[in-house]
Design a protein around this motif. Sequence first.
Motif, PDB file in Angstrom:
ATOM      1  N   ARG A  34       0.838  -1.214   0.000  1.00 29.69           N
ATOM      2  CA  ARG A  34       0.000   0.000   0.000  1.00 29.69           C
ATOM      3  C   ARG A  34       0.864   1.252   0.000  1.00 29.69           C
ATOM      4  NH1 ARG A  34      -2.860  -2.980   3.377  1.00 29.69           N
ATOM      5  NH2 ARG A  34      -2.177  -1.966   5.288  1.00 29.69           N
ATOM      6  N   GLN A  35       1.949   1.218   0.755  1.00 32.25           N
ATOM      7  CA  GLN A  35       2.860   2.377   0.782  1.00 32.25           C
ATOM      8  C   GLN A  35       3.400   2.667  -0.627  1.00 32.25           C
ATOM      9  OE1 GLN A  35       2.596   4.131   3.886  1.00 32.25           O
ATOM     10  NE2 GLN A  35       4.817   4.109   4.095  1.00 32.25           N
ATOM     11  N   LEU A  36       3.765   1.580  -1.334  1.00 37.06           N
ATOM     12  CA  LEU A  36       4.320   1.749  -2.679  1.00 37.06           C
ATOM     13  C   LEU A  36       3.265   2.317  -3.626  1.00 37.06           C
ATOM     14  CD1 LEU A  36       6.693   1.426  -4.642  1.00 37.06           C
ATOM     15  CD2 LEU A  36       6.013  -0.968  -4.982  1.00 37.06           C
ATOM     16  N   ASP A  41       1.091   6.899  -6.560  1.00 37.27           N
ATOM     17  CA  ASP A  41      -0.075   7.762  -6.805  1.00 37.27           C
ATOM     18  C   ASP A  41       0.284   9.216  -6.519  1.00 37.27           C
ATOM     19  OD1 ASP A  41      -1.712   5.710  -7.536  1.00 37.27           O
ATOM     20  OD2 ASP A  41      -2.734   5.519  -5.601  1.00 37.27           O
ATOM     21  N   ALA A  42       0.973   9.414  -5.406  1.00 38.20           N
ATOM     22  CA  ALA A  42       1.362  10.770  -5.006  1.00 38.20           C
ATOM     23  C   ALA A  42       2.269  11.394  -6.061  1.00 38.20           C
ATOM     24  CB  ALA A  42       2.053  10.741  -3.651  1.00 38.20           C
ATOM     25  N   LEU A  43       3.168  10.594  -6.602  1.00 36.00           N
ATOM     26  CA  LEU A  43       4.098  11.090  -7.619  1.00 36.00           C
ATOM     27  C   LEU A  43       3.355  11.396  -8.922  1.00 36.00           C
ATOM     28  CD1 LEU A  43       7.198  11.556  -7.886  1.00 36.00           C
ATOM     29  CD2 LEU A  43       7.336   9.323  -8.955  1.00 36.00           C
ATOM     30  N   GLY A  44       2.451  10.498  -9.284  1.00 37.84           N
ATOM     31  CA  GLY A  44       1.711  10.663 -10.543  1.00 37.84           C
ATOM     32  C   GLY A  44       0.808  11.884 -10.529  1.00 37.84           C
ATOM     33  N   LEU A  50      -0.766  13.279   0.146  1.00 37.24           N
ATOM     34  CA  LEU A  50      -0.663  11.818   0.127  1.00 37.24           C
ATOM     35  C   LEU A  50       0.800  11.387   0.335  1.00 37.24           C
ATOM     36  CD1 LEU A  50      -2.106   9.106  -0.294  1.00 37.24           C
ATOM     37  CD2 LEU A  50      -1.757   9.354  -2.763  1.00 37.24           C
ATOM     38  N   ALA A  51       1.715  12.125  -0.300  1.00 36.11           N
ATOM     39  CA  ALA A  51       3.146  11.829  -0.146  1.00 36.11           C
ATOM     40  C   ALA A  51       3.542  11.922   1.325  1.00 36.11           C
ATOM     41  CB  ALA A  51       3.971  12.789  -0.988  1.00 36.11           C
ATOM     42  N   GLN A  52       3.053  12.960   1.991  1.00 35.10           N
ATOM     43  CA  GLN A  52       3.358  13.159   3.403  1.00 35.10           C
ATOM     44  C   GLN A  52       2.829  11.985   4.232  1.00 35.10           C
ATOM     45  OE1 GLN A  52       5.394  15.603   4.149  1.00 35.10           O
ATOM     46  NE2 GLN A  52       5.489  14.708   6.191  1.00 35.10           N
ATOM     47  N   ARG A 108      11.406   7.517  -0.324  1.00 30.50           N
ATOM     48  CA  ARG A 108      12.199   8.274  -1.290  1.00 30.50           C
ATOM     49  C   ARG A 108      11.334   8.702  -2.488  1.00 30.50           C
ATOM     50  NH1 ARG A 108      16.656   4.758  -0.949  1.00 30.50           N
ATOM     51  NH2 ARG A 108      16.554   5.246   1.261  1.00 30.50           N
ATOM     52  N   ILE A 109      10.460   7.798  -2.944  1.00 29.58           N
ATOM     53  CA  ILE A 109       9.546   8.129  -4.045  1.00 29.58           C
ATOM     54  C   ILE A 109       8.600   9.247  -3.607  1.00 29.58           C
ATOM     55  CG2 ILE A 109       7.686   7.237  -5.522  1.00 29.58           C
ATOM     56  CD1 ILE A 109       9.106   4.402  -5.128  1.00 29.58           C
ATOM     57  N   ALA A 110       8.076   9.102  -2.394  1.00 29.56           N
ATOM     58  CA  ALA A 110       7.126  10.103  -1.882  1.00 29.56           C
ATOM     59  C   ALA A 110       7.793  11.474  -1.762  1.00 29.56           C
ATOM     60  CB  ALA A 110       6.571   9.659  -0.534  1.00 29.56           C
TER      61      ALA A 110
END
Lengths: 236, 236
Positions: A34-36, A41-44, A50-52, A108-110
């Motif tokens: 779910r985190q991934l 999603d946050a990046l897209g 959401l990233a936070q 890191r992605i977030a």
Amino acid sequence: MENMNLNKHISGQFSAELEDIRNRVLAMGGLVERQLEQALDALGSLDAELAQKVIEGDHKVNGMEVAIDEECTRIIAKRQPAASDLRLIIAITKTIADLERIGDSCVRIAKAAVEKRANNQRPLLVSIENMGRHATRTLHNTLDTLARMDAEAAFELHKQDAVLDKEYEGIIRQLMTYMMEDPRSIPEVLDVLWAARAVERVGDRCKNICEYVIYYVKGKDVRHTSYEDMERDIRD
Amino acid sequence: MENMNLNKHISGQFSAELEDIRNRVLAMGGLVERQLEQALDALGSLDAELAQKVIEGDHKVNGMEVAIDEECTRIIAKRQPAASDLRLIIAITKTIADLERIGDSCVRIAKAAVEKRANNQRPLLVSIENMGRHATRTLHNTLDTLARMDAEAAFELHKQDAVLDKEYEGIIRQLMTYMMEDPRSIPEVLDVLWAARAVERVGDRCKNICEYVIYYVKGKDVRHTSYEDMERDIRD
């Protein structure tokens, strides 16, 4: 296979403990999955909120790693497992370390999504998102393989990581071109590059987990071996 | 502390086995330390031959990880260790995984040295070399702390990783400026950037090993905890 069943039935309580720990690993895997998904999603959608949430959620992943690790140590000390039971516990302690690191990759992605981005960088993010979806599927399938302790499926998944690596190389080339065409964008593109790298690392971690599944089922440590050797171990 | 001595003397043979495995971990650490030194030498002098030697030497590091891991499993199954003996074996299995990954970082650094570089990139390589010397000292001190199982020293080393992180951030900024000023250099500078990242990761791995030392000596899992909590655990 005889060993597995033999050991499992020495103590009903012990069986229950092993089952419990397996379930907790799968729950941890579900959380990381779910985190991934949310990090991508946050990046897209460049959704900083959401990233936070993903960044703050990482402590739960860390907590699960520590708790499961402690339980594994307790079981070893109390139950003195051997053969496949011991392999199961060892496979689990290694798996949770890789799941925790996938959790770090999600952070890191977030983080790349938290930064406000210019709209002309959307195409870059889209290509990462596609690669990210691929990584998410890989993680999902890896967790499925882990739940079923399926060595054959683990071997097939392991080989497929090469596809993700190719996608990653393509994105790096694309990001390089982008930077060369618009050098002012370099700092921001580097953030995207770190995110791409984090996605690629998810695939590597999944490969590791596949190796632990094979170790548990086949009793063979296939790390650092060739695919020919690995295949022979699987078919044995 | 009582537990440590108590368990150690149950079996002379067992003590010898634990001693042997400790020595093998330190030997693996020594090999990884040499790999790191040579990878950085290769980068500093653009010595492709030395770099190739490092790349080829990684299989020895991998082999040591697998062999020590197998021995740890054998000891758990045969000796059924508890308390500090079990913690020692767990700390060792985690340590060798991080040492193996430091070995991978060495390969990444060496790969950056294999590529022929333009002479005007020397300044970039020099700054990485300095950071690399710092990382080498950190690894050396970490292995020393591991040999002495000194929790206080492990805690101090752990805190010092922040200095390496700062150096790394400085290098990244420097590389970004370089790329912005000369966009044609981007592909080559990215190679250097990956090498810098690999050096920075060495520091992270050393931090992990410090945590295992504290876990062994104090019986406390200090991963993901604050420095205040860690300090309290150390002083206990």
